[in-house]
Scaffold this active site. Structure first.
Site, PDB file in Angstrom:
ATOM      1  N   ASP A  48     -20.043-115.197  93.134  1.00 48.07           N
ATOM      2  CA  ASP A  48     -19.053-115.664  93.890  1.00 48.07           C
ATOM      3  C   ASP A  48     -17.182-115.398  93.412  1.00 48.07           C
ATOM      4  O   ASP A  48     -17.129-115.473  92.340  1.00 48.07           O
ATOM      5  CB  ASP A  48     -18.910-117.348  93.774  1.00 48.07           C
ATOM      6  CG  ASP A  48     -18.154-117.919  94.798  1.00 48.07           C
ATOM      7  OD1 ASP A  48     -18.558-118.495  95.766  1.00 48.07           O
ATOM      8  OD2 ASP A  48     -16.784-118.044  94.387  1.00 48.07           O
ATOM      9  N   TYR A  53      -8.864-114.059  93.978  1.00 46.18           N
ATOM     10  CA  TYR A  53      -9.287-113.903  92.659  1.00 46.18           C
ATOM     11  C   TYR A  53      -8.805-112.772  92.021  1.00 46.18           C
ATOM     12  O   TYR A  53      -8.678-112.337  90.726  1.00 46.18           O
ATOM     13  CB  TYR A  53     -10.744-114.263  92.280  1.00 46.18           C
ATOM     14  CG  TYR A  53     -11.440-115.574  92.705  1.00 46.18           C
ATOM     15  CD1 TYR A  53     -10.617-116.569  92.845  1.00 46.18           C
ATOM     16  CD2 TYR A  53     -12.595-115.584  92.697  1.00 46.18           C
ATOM     17  CE1 TYR A  53     -11.220-117.807  93.248  1.00 46.18           C
ATOM     18  CE2 TYR A  53     -13.445-116.849  93.105  1.00 46.18           C
ATOM     19  CZ  TYR A  53     -12.552-117.898  93.337  1.00 46.18           C
ATOM     20  OH  TYR A  53     -12.895-119.046  93.680  1.00 46.18           O
ATOM     21  N   LYS A  82     -14.226-114.656  99.976  1.00 45.11           N
ATOM     22  CA  LYS A  82     -13.526-115.802 100.853  1.00 45.11           C
ATOM     23  C   LYS A  82     -12.099-115.214 101.284  1.00 45.11           C
ATOM     24  O   LYS A  82     -11.627-114.309 100.688  1.00 45.11           O
ATOM     25  CB  LYS A  82     -13.170-116.913  99.971  1.00 45.11           C
ATOM     26  CG  LYS A  82     -14.215-117.524  99.279  1.00 45.11           C
ATOM     27  CD  LYS A  82     -13.966-118.552  98.263  1.00 45.11           C
ATOM     28  CE  LYS A  82     -15.339-118.876  97.437  1.00 45.11           C
ATOM     29  NZ  LYS A  82     -14.898-118.289  96.230  1.00 45.11           N
ATOM     30  N   HIS A 114     -11.297-119.805 102.555  1.00 46.77           N
ATOM     31  CA  HIS A 114     -11.217-120.293 101.429  1.00 46.77           C
ATOM     32  C   HIS A 114     -10.598-121.834 101.594  1.00 46.77           C
ATOM     33  O   HIS A 114     -11.140-122.666 100.446  1.00 46.77           O
ATOM     34  CB  HIS A 114     -10.215-119.655 100.581  1.00 46.77           C
ATOM     35  CG  HIS A 114     -10.273-119.617  99.332  1.00 46.77           C
ATOM     36  ND1 HIS A 114     -10.330-118.680  97.943  1.00 46.77           N
ATOM     37  CD2 HIS A 114     -10.674-120.751  98.395  1.00 46.77           C
ATOM     38  CE1 HIS A 114     -10.497-118.968  96.905  1.00 46.77           C
ATOM     39  NE2 HIS A 114     -10.880-120.228  96.865  1.00 46.77           N
TER      40      HIS A 114
END
Ligand code: A2P
Length: 289
Positions: A48, A53, A82, A114
């Site tokens: 994930d 990120y 996302k 997200h």
């Protein structure tokens, strides 16, 4: 794809592994490689990530290098990414393509919006709602072209989901939200069950805070498992996929030992009894218009 006993059926007809590696705190190839290597060796089939990120490039690279070592192919694993809150609305199509390019993939197994809000807008601004509807149209388009295999949302509350059901062409396959024994998410789970949306848990360890909870420790002692394993087992035993984060290979391995034991109904109930509505994620999605 993974063992059907260790996965759930999505409303798209494909299966999603119950255990995934959350990568929210993993940056740089030097940190991703050991964690992904340990995860593949321990039997994780889901990874994930998210545009925010800032590790899509490195995750793609780590998987390309490590899959052959573990005798696996792209089709054996399930990758989630996302849409960043800054890319909601008109920017969404370009951002969807950017995630594919950064990961270096022909397709992404699951792509989520997200958050319900758009970065830079005030939470009460009605444009948040306009933007996320536009984002969803972009996700539907990538789904129809086979670039995304399933689409869904993250951090939505009941109101955001109801709004989406009322306007979408394709309903979400997955809702990913914070979930652990102290945050039962009862209403959201009921709505997901009613609408055939898979409810998925992030921060299943309560960002680590629940690992020292006295009840969790007692249950763990009673069944000879670690606190983390007990928390993760509590979720997967209810058919809820979990994506614990860890940058430490030995904890990555520990968190995969979930399918060789069962919690008694009494232990399940004791953990469920910890619900107090406690949220560790500092963002409160219920404020977003
Ligand atoms: P670390 O990366 O040092 O392992 P959550 O997934 O609920 O957000 O929790 C993530 C946090 O829990 C991280 O800080 C991670 O730290 C820690 N963590 C993950 N697995 C374990 C484990 N098995 N034992 C102890 N801490 C863990």
């Amino acid at each position: 794809m993974s063992d059907p006993r260790h996965s759930v059926l999505l409303n798209t007809g494909s299966r999603m592994p119950l255990l995934g590696l959350g990568t929210g705190q993993l940056r740089g190839l030097e940190n991703l490689m050991p964690a992904v290597d340990a995860a593949l060796a321990a039997g994780y089939h889901q990874f994930d990530t998210a545009a925010v990120y800032r590790n899509e490039v490195e995750l793609g690279q780590a998987l390309r290098e490590l899959l052959p070592k573990h005798g696996l192919e792209r089709a054996d694993i399930f990758i989630t990414s996302k849409l960043a809150p800054r890319d909601q609305g008109p920017m969404a199509p370009a951002a969807c393509q950017r995630s594919l390019d950064q990961l270096g993939l022909e397709y992404i197994d699951l792509f989520l919006v997200h958050e319900p809000g758009t970065e830079g807008l005030r939470v009460e601004d009605p444009q948040n709602s306009v933007n996320r509807a536009q984002s969803w149209t972009a996700l539907e388009e990538f789904l129809s072209r086979g670039k995304f295999r399933a689409i869904g949302v993250s951090n939505y509350i009941v109101r955001h989901l109801e709004e989406l059901f009322a306007s979408c062409k394709v309903p979400p396959a997955v809702l990913q939200v914070e979930f652990h024994p102290r945050l039962a998410q009862t209403e959201l789970r009921a709505l997901c069950a009613q609408r055939s949306v898979c409810f998925e848990a992030y921060s299943p360890l309560g960002t680590g805070a629940l690992l020292s909870d006295p009840v969790v420790l007692e249950v763990a002692k009673g069944c000879g498992r670690t606190a983390a394993q007990v928390l993760l087992r509590w979720a997967v035993q209810q058919g809820i996929p979990v994506i614990p984060k860890s940058s430490n290979p030995s904890r990555v391995r520990e968190n995969a030992q979930l399918f060789d034991f069962e919690l008694s109904q009494e232990d399940m109930d004791r953990l469920t009894g910890l619900d107090c509505g406690q949220r560790f994620d500092p963002e409160d999605p219920s404020l977003v218009a």
